[in-house]
Write a protein that holds these residues in place. Structure first.
Motif, PDB file in Angstrom:
ATOM      1  N   MET A 157     -96.672  54.329  23.390  1.00  0.00           N
ATOM      2  CA  MET A 157     -97.500  53.220  22.914  1.00  0.00           C
ATOM      3  C   MET A 157     -96.742  52.546  21.778  1.00  0.00           C
ATOM      4  O   MET A 157     -95.966  53.189  21.079  1.00  0.00           O
ATOM      5  CB  MET A 157     -98.856  53.715  22.425  1.00  0.00           C
ATOM      6  N   GLU A 158     -96.992  51.268  21.598  1.00  0.00           N
ATOM      7  CA  GLU A 158     -96.329  50.516  20.544  1.00  0.00           C
ATOM      8  C   GLU A 158     -97.366  50.064  19.526  1.00  0.00           C
ATOM      9  O   GLU A 158     -98.385  49.494  19.890  1.00  0.00           O
ATOM     10  CB  GLU A 158     -95.626  49.300  21.147  1.00  0.00           C
ATOM     11  N   VAL A 159     -97.096  50.338  18.262  1.00  0.00           N
ATOM     12  CA  VAL A 159     -97.942  49.885  17.163  1.00  0.00           C
ATOM     13  C   VAL A 159     -97.196  48.749  16.484  1.00  0.00           C
ATOM     14  O   VAL A 159     -96.042  48.906  16.094  1.00  0.00           O
ATOM     15  CB  VAL A 159     -98.202  51.023  16.145  1.00  0.00           C
ATOM     16  N   VAL A 160     -97.847  47.588  16.361  1.00  0.00           N
ATOM     17  CA  VAL A 160     -97.240  46.444  15.689  1.00  0.00           C
ATOM     18  C   VAL A 160     -98.098  46.132  14.473  1.00  0.00           C
ATOM     19  O   VAL A 160     -99.256  45.755  14.594  1.00  0.00           O
ATOM     20  CB  VAL A 160     -97.159  45.214  16.624  1.00  0.00           C
ATOM     21  N   TYR A 161     -97.524  46.327  13.286  1.00  0.00           N
ATOM     22  CA  TYR A 161     -98.233  46.057  12.051  1.00  0.00           C
ATOM     23  C   TYR A 161     -98.258  44.555  11.787  1.00  0.00           C
ATOM     24  O   TYR A 161     -97.390  43.818  12.269  1.00  0.00           O
ATOM     25  CB  TYR A 161     -97.553  46.773  10.875  1.00  0.00           C
ATOM     26  N   PRO A 162     -99.230  44.073  11.015  1.00  0.00           N
ATOM     27  CA  PRO A 162     -99.306  42.644  10.710  1.00  0.00           C
ATOM     28  C   PRO A 162     -98.037  42.080  10.057  1.00  0.00           C
ATOM     29  O   PRO A 162     -97.754  40.907  10.181  1.00  0.00           O
ATOM     30  CB  PRO A 162    -100.500  42.534   9.765  1.00  0.00           C
ATOM     31  N   ASN A 163     -97.237  42.927   9.404  1.00  0.00           N
ATOM     32  CA  ASN A 163     -96.004  42.434   8.778  1.00  0.00           C
ATOM     33  C   ASN A 163     -94.837  42.384   9.756  1.00  0.00           C
ATOM     34  O   ASN A 163     -93.721  42.063   9.374  1.00  0.00           O
ATOM     35  CB  ASN A 163     -95.638  43.291   7.568  1.00  0.00           C
ATOM     36  N   GLY A 164     -95.082  42.714  11.040  1.00  0.00           N
ATOM     37  CA  GLY A 164     -94.053  42.604  12.070  1.00  0.00           C
ATOM     38  C   GLY A 164     -93.345  43.900  12.418  1.00  0.00           C
ATOM     39  O   GLY A 164     -92.580  43.949  13.378  1.00  0.00           O
ATOM     40  N   VAL A 165     -93.553  44.958  11.666  1.00  0.00           N
ATOM     41  CA  VAL A 165     -92.915  46.239  11.962  1.00  0.00           C
ATOM     42  C   VAL A 165     -93.487  46.791  13.255  1.00  0.00           C
ATOM     43  O   VAL A 165     -94.694  46.816  13.451  1.00  0.00           O
ATOM     44  CB  VAL A 165     -93.130  47.245  10.803  1.00  0.00           C
ATOM     45  N   LYS A 166     -92.588  47.220  14.168  1.00  0.00           N
ATOM     46  CA  LYS A 166     -93.019  47.782  15.451  1.00  0.00           C
ATOM     47  C   LYS A 166     -92.582  49.237  15.531  1.00  0.00           C
ATOM     48  O   LYS A 166     -91.449  49.573  15.199  1.00  0.00           O
ATOM     49  CB  LYS A 166     -92.377  47.027  16.613  1.00  0.00           C
ATOM     50  N   LEU A 167     -93.495  50.085  15.976  1.00  0.00           N
ATOM     51  CA  LEU A 167     -93.197  51.508  16.159  1.00  0.00           C
ATOM     52  C   LEU A 167     -93.603  51.917  17.567  1.00  0.00           C
ATOM     53  O   LEU A 167     -94.689  51.567  18.028  1.00  0.00           O
ATOM     54  CB  LEU A 167     -93.979  52.366  15.156  1.00  0.00           C
ATOM     55  N   ARG A 168     -92.750  52.657  18.236  1.00  0.00           N
ATOM     56  CA  ARG A 168     -93.102  53.232  19.539  1.00  0.00           C
ATOM     57  C   ARG A 168     -93.302  54.731  19.351  1.00  0.00           C
ATOM     58  O   ARG A 168     -92.455  55.411  18.773  1.00  0.00           O
ATOM     59  CB  ARG A 168     -91.989  52.993  20.557  1.00  0.00           C
ATOM     60  N   VAL A 169     -94.444  55.202  19.846  1.00  0.00           N
ATOM     61  CA  VAL A 169     -94.777  56.618  19.697  1.00  0.00           C
ATOM     62  C   VAL A 169     -95.227  57.165  21.043  1.00  0.00           C
ATOM     63  O   VAL A 169     -95.709  56.420  21.895  1.00  0.00           O
ATOM     64  CB  VAL A 169     -95.888  56.835  18.640  1.00  0.00           C
ATOM     65  N   PRO A 170     -95.090  58.469  21.237  1.00  0.00           N
ATOM     66  CA  PRO A 170     -95.564  59.059  22.480  1.00  0.00           C
ATOM     67  C   PRO A 170     -97.066  58.848  22.642  1.00  0.00           C
ATOM     68  O   PRO A 170     -97.836  59.078  21.715  1.00  0.00           O
ATOM     69  CB  PRO A 170     -95.244  60.550  22.330  1.00  0.00           C
ATOM     70  N   ALA A 171     -97.494  58.395  23.812  1.00  0.00           N
ATOM     71  CA  ALA A 171     -98.907  58.111  24.059  1.00  0.00           C
ATOM     72  C   ALA A 171     -99.743  59.382  23.998  1.00  0.00           C
ATOM     73  O   ALA A 171    -100.928  59.331  23.686  1.00  0.00           O
ATOM     74  CB  ALA A 171     -99.072  57.419  25.407  1.00  0.00           C
ATOM     75  N   ARG A 172     -99.149  60.502  24.272  1.00  0.00           N
ATOM     76  CA  ARG A 172     -99.922  61.753  24.284  1.00  0.00           C
ATOM     77  C   ARG A 172    -100.227  62.274  22.879  1.00  0.00           C
ATOM     78  O   ARG A 172    -101.052  63.140  22.701  1.00  0.00           O
ATOM     79  CB  ARG A 172     -99.188  62.814  25.095  1.00  0.00           C
ATOM     80  N   ASP A 173     -99.564  61.741  21.864  1.00  0.00           N
ATOM     81  CA  ASP A 173     -99.758  62.208  20.490  1.00  0.00           C
ATOM     82  C   ASP A 173    -100.724  61.269  19.758  1.00  0.00           C
ATOM     83  O   ASP A 173    -100.333  60.463  18.915  1.00  0.00           O
ATOM     84  CB  ASP A 173     -98.422  62.293  19.771  1.00  0.00           C
ATOM     85  N   LEU A 174    -102.009  61.391  20.060  1.00  0.00           N
ATOM     86  CA  LEU A 174    -103.009  60.489  19.500  1.00  0.00           C
ATOM     87  C   LEU A 174    -103.206  60.693  18.003  1.00  0.00           C
ATOM     88  O   LEU A 174    -103.544  59.743  17.290  1.00  0.00           O
ATOM     89  CB  LEU A 174    -104.330  60.643  20.245  1.00  0.00           C
ATOM     90  N   SER A 175    -102.989  61.899  17.500  1.00  0.00           N
ATOM     91  CA  SER A 175    -103.146  62.111  16.058  1.00  0.00           C
ATOM     92  C   SER A 175    -102.055  61.368  15.291  1.00  0.00           C
ATOM     93  O   SER A 175    -102.323  60.796  14.229  1.00  0.00           O
ATOM     94  CB  SER A 175    -103.137  63.597  15.721  1.00  0.00           C
ATOM     95  N   LEU A 176    -100.836  61.344  15.809  1.00  0.00           N
ATOM     96  CA  LEU A 176     -99.762  60.584  15.179  1.00  0.00           C
ATOM     97  C   LEU A 176    -100.086  59.097  15.222  1.00  0.00           C
ATOM     98  O   LEU A 176     -99.960  58.389  14.216  1.00  0.00           O
ATOM     99  CB  LEU A 176     -98.425  60.838  15.880  1.00  0.00           C
ATOM    100  N   LEU A 177    -100.531  58.627  16.368  1.00  0.00           N
ATOM    101  CA  LEU A 177    -100.900  57.216  16.521  1.00  0.00           C
ATOM    102  C   LEU A 177    -102.014  56.839  15.547  1.00  0.00           C
ATOM    103  O   LEU A 177    -101.937  55.830  14.854  1.00  0.00           O
ATOM    104  CB  LEU A 177    -101.332  56.950  17.957  1.00  0.00           C
ATOM    105  N   SER A 178    -103.015  57.673  15.441  1.00  0.00           N
ATOM    106  CA  SER A 178    -104.131  57.434  14.522  1.00  0.00           C
ATOM    107  C   SER A 178    -103.638  57.383  13.077  1.00  0.00           C
ATOM    108  O   SER A 178    -104.031  56.517  12.297  1.00  0.00           O
ATOM    109  CB  SER A 178    -105.182  58.528  14.697  1.00  0.00           C
ATOM    110  N   GLY A 179    -102.770  58.301  12.707  1.00  0.00           N
ATOM    111  CA  GLY A 179    -102.225  58.331  11.352  1.00  0.00           C
ATOM    112  C   GLY A 179    -101.428  57.092  11.023  1.00  0.00           C
ATOM    113  O   GLY A 179    -101.502  56.544   9.925  1.00  0.00           O
ATOM    114  N   LEU A 180    -100.648  56.612  11.985  1.00  0.00           N
ATOM    115  CA  LEU A 180     -99.849  55.400  11.764  1.00  0.00           C
ATOM    116  C   LEU A 180    -100.729  54.171  11.577  1.00  0.00           C
ATOM    117  O   LEU A 180    -100.445  53.304  10.769  1.00  0.00           O
ATOM    118  CB  LEU A 180     -98.889  55.182  12.933  1.00  0.00           C
TER     119      LEU A 180
END
Length: 95
Positions: A68-91
Motif C-alpha cells: 500500500m502507498e501512503v501519500v502525506y499532504p506534504n508529498g512524501v510517499k511511502l510504500r508498505v506491505p499491505a499485510r502490516d496494518l499496524s505499521l500502516l496505522s502508525g504511519l
C-alpha cells in the motif's frame, strides 16, 4: 460574524490556494503570526477521524496488491506491505 468564524473561513479559503501562509495573510491584510495561530488552532480542533488524508483507492492502483502507498499532504510517499496494518496505522498517525 465572530473572529473564530471569520478565521475559520479564511483558513478554509487558504487551503484551496497554492500560496504560503505568509503570502496569503499578506494578501488578506492580516498578520502572519495571527493567521498561523488560527490555522494551527483550528487544525488541532478537527474532530477525530478528519486527518486530511484522501480515501484509499483499491481499484486501478499502480501499487502491487501486496503493498500500500501512503501519500502525506506534504508529498512524501511511502510504500508498505499491505499485510502490516499496524505499521500502516502508525504511519498515518504520525502526520
Amino acid at each position: 460574524m465572530n473572529l473564530q468564524a471569520e478565521m475559520a473561513t479564511l483558513v478554509e479559503e487558504f487551503k484551496t490556494t497554492d500560496l504560503t501562509q505568509k503570502s496569503f495573510s499578506e494578501q488578506k491584510g492580516i498578520g502572519f503570526h495571527k493567521f498561523n495561530y488560527w490555522y494551527r488552532k483550528l487544525r488541532d480542533e478537527q474532530p477525530a477521524g478528519t486527518t486530511g488524508f484522501l480515501p484509499v483507492r483499491t481499484q486501478g492502483s499502480s501499487v502491487p496488491a501486496e503493498a500500500m502507498e501512503v501519500v502525506y499532504p506534504n508529498g512524501v510517499k511511502l510504500r508498505v506491505p499491505a499485510r502490516d496494518l499496524s505499521l500502516l496505522s502508525g504511519l498515518i498517525r504520525l502526520y
